[in-house]
Design a protein around this motif. Structure first.
Motif, PDB file in Angstrom:
ATOM      1  N   GLU A  53       0.828  -1.201   0.000  1.00 13.59           N
ATOM      2  CA  GLU A  53       0.000   0.000   0.000  1.00 13.59           C
ATOM      3  C   GLU A  53       0.870   1.262   0.000  1.00 13.59           C
ATOM      4  O   GLU A  53       0.587   2.223  -0.719  1.00 13.59           O
ATOM      5  CB  GLU A  53      -0.954  -0.009   1.198  1.00 13.59           C
ATOM      6  N   THR A  57       0.993   4.088  -2.982  1.00 17.59           N
ATOM      7  CA  THR A  57       0.763   5.505  -2.685  1.00 17.59           C
ATOM      8  C   THR A  57       1.934   6.358  -3.154  1.00 17.59           C
ATOM      9  O   THR A  57       1.746   7.380  -3.818  1.00 17.59           O
ATOM     10  CB  THR A  57       0.506   5.705  -1.182  1.00 17.59           C
ATOM     11  N   TRP A 108      -7.768   6.491  -8.768  1.00 13.37           N
ATOM     12  CA  TRP A 108      -8.912   7.175  -8.146  1.00 13.37           C
ATOM     13  C   TRP A 108      -9.887   6.158  -7.566  1.00 13.37           C
ATOM     14  O   TRP A 108     -10.413   6.344  -6.468  1.00 13.37           O
ATOM     15  CB  TRP A 108      -9.641   8.050  -9.148  1.00 13.37           C
ATOM     16  N   GLY A 111      -8.520   4.830  -4.466  1.00 14.42           N
ATOM     17  CA  GLY A 111      -8.536   5.869  -3.443  1.00 14.42           C
ATOM     18  C   GLY A 111      -9.860   5.970  -2.702  1.00 14.42           C
ATOM     19  O   GLY A 111      -9.924   6.513  -1.592  1.00 14.42           O
ATOM     20  N   LEU A 112     -10.920   5.442  -3.291  1.00  9.43           N
ATOM     21  CA  LEU A 112     -12.209   5.432  -2.593  1.00  9.43           C
ATOM     22  C   LEU A 112     -12.153   4.564  -1.346  1.00  9.43           C
ATOM     23  O   LEU A 112     -12.943   4.752  -0.416  1.00  9.43           O
ATOM     24  CB  LEU A 112     -13.312   4.908  -3.525  1.00  9.43           C
ATOM     25  N   PHE A 113     -11.220   3.617  -1.303  1.00  7.55           N
ATOM     26  CA  PHE A 113     -11.135   2.656  -0.206  1.00  7.55           C
ATOM     27  C   PHE A 113      -9.835   2.760   0.577  1.00  7.55           C
ATOM     28  O   PHE A 113      -9.623   1.996   1.518  1.00  7.55           O
ATOM     29  CB  PHE A 113     -11.289   1.233  -0.752  1.00  7.55           C
ATOM     30  N   ASP A 114      -8.955   3.669   0.199  1.00 12.84           N
ATOM     31  CA  ASP A 114      -7.643   3.794   0.832  1.00 12.84           C
ATOM     32  C   ASP A 114      -7.406   5.270   1.156  1.00 12.84           C
ATOM     33  O   ASP A 114      -7.178   6.078   0.260  1.00 12.84           O
ATOM     34  CB  ASP A 114      -6.581   3.259  -0.134  1.00 12.84           C
ATOM     35  N   ASP A 115      -7.469   5.606   2.438  1.00 12.03           N
ATOM     36  CA  ASP A 115      -7.350   7.006   2.846  1.00 12.03           C
ATOM     37  C   ASP A 115      -6.007   7.626   2.493  1.00 12.03           C
ATOM     38  O   ASP A 115      -5.934   8.808   2.146  1.00 12.03           O
ATOM     39  CB  ASP A 115      -7.612   7.145   4.350  1.00 12.03           C
ATOM     40  N   SER A 116      -4.940   6.861   2.554  1.00 16.31           N
ATOM     41  CA  SER A 116      -3.624   7.391   2.215  1.00 16.31           C
ATOM     42  C   SER A 116      -3.546   7.744   0.728  1.00 16.31           C
ATOM     43  O   SER A 116      -3.029   8.797   0.343  1.00 16.31           O
ATOM     44  CB  SER A 116      -2.551   6.365   2.579  1.00 16.31           C
ATOM     45  N   LYS A 118      -6.160   8.358  -1.189  1.00 14.65           N
ATOM     46  CA  LYS A 118      -7.086   9.486  -1.385  1.00 14.65           C
ATOM     47  C   LYS A 118      -6.400  10.803  -1.031  1.00 14.65           C
ATOM     48  O   LYS A 118      -6.522  11.791  -1.755  1.00 14.65           O
ATOM     49  CB  LYS A 118      -8.322   9.303  -0.504  1.00 14.65           C
ATOM     50  N   ALA A 119      -5.644  10.822   0.064  1.00 13.10           N
ATOM     51  CA  ALA A 119      -4.929  12.039   0.470  1.00 13.10           C
ATOM     52  C   ALA A 119      -3.868  12.419  -0.562  1.00 13.10           C
ATOM     53  O   ALA A 119      -3.657  13.605  -0.848  1.00 13.10           O
ATOM     54  CB  ALA A 119      -4.290  11.843   1.845  1.00 13.10           C
ATOM     55  N   THR A 120      -3.205  11.431  -1.143  1.00 11.74           N
ATOM     56  CA  THR A 120      -2.211  11.700  -2.181  1.00 11.74           C
ATOM     57  C   THR A 120      -2.859  12.366  -3.384  1.00 11.74           C
ATOM     58  O   THR A 120      -2.362  13.374  -3.900  1.00 11.74           O
ATOM     59  CB  THR A 120      -1.503  10.389  -2.605  1.00 11.74           C
TER      60      THR A 120
END
Length: 195
Positions: A53, A57, A108, A111-116, A118-120
């Protein structure tokens, strides 16, 4: 053969990870595939990134920063500001020479399921917007365009949302939007936004 320093090795791994995502997709990405691409062991990659992960990222951040660096170069060139703005938008388009849109759409979604992740993506989006805002403000100050409805921040958000939507259509439904049509729609949209 001399060993690579840690920074050079990390750059090499990030580039290979982006290539692997582009070739096979994020859903099937395995650290062992990235390692095989480089002739390395998977444990060496985990040594540098700790988890798959974290590798993913950082790979997206790496790819995004390369595109943003090129956009900054285009934005700081010479000539009329509107032309530089159009050059940056052209670079962003799926018909430009920036990174394949397949990886961004794939990222993208993840990123709906991975906060790190999504933040990137949120950070990269802010940087793209800042480039557009700076160019629009420069164009307004030079008298090359009028202030957009809602201000430059809102306009930058609209422009990127429009481009992202068209890119998804081109990638997912290419029969509906061809490259020439896309360029014409974007030119019309920018004319409307910039006055």
């Amino acid at each position: 053969m001399a060993r690579k320093n840690a920074a050079a090795r990390r750059e090499e791994i990030l580039a290979a990870t982006v290539e692997e995502i582009e070739a096979a997709g994020l859903r099937t990405l395995r650290v062992s595939d990235v390692a095989a691409r480089l002739g390395l062991s998977a444990s060496l990659i985990i040594y540098h990134f700790e988890t798959k992960e974290a590798l993913v990222t950082e790979a997206f951040d790496h790819a995004g920063r390369q595109d943003i660096d090129r956009a900054r170069e285009l934005s700081s060139g010479s000539g009329p500001v509107r032309e530089r703005l159009r050059a940056v938008v052209g670079w962003y388009l799926p018909t430009g020479t920036s990174r394949s849109w397949k990886i961004w759409i794939d990222g993208w979604s993840a990123g709906l399921f991975d906060d790190s992740l999504k933040a990137t993506f949120a950070g990269l989006d802010r940087e793209w917007k800042s480039i557009l805002v700076r160019l629009m403000e420069e164009a307004i100050a030079a008298g090359e365009c009028t202030a957009p409805t809602g201000g430059t921040d809102a306009s930058a958000t609209r422009i990127l949302a429009f481009l992202d939507g068209l890119a998804i259509q081109m990638m997912v439904n290419p029969e509906a939007v061809d490259a020439g049509q896309l360029r014409a729609w974007v030119a019309d949209f920018l004319t409307h936004e910039l006055g």
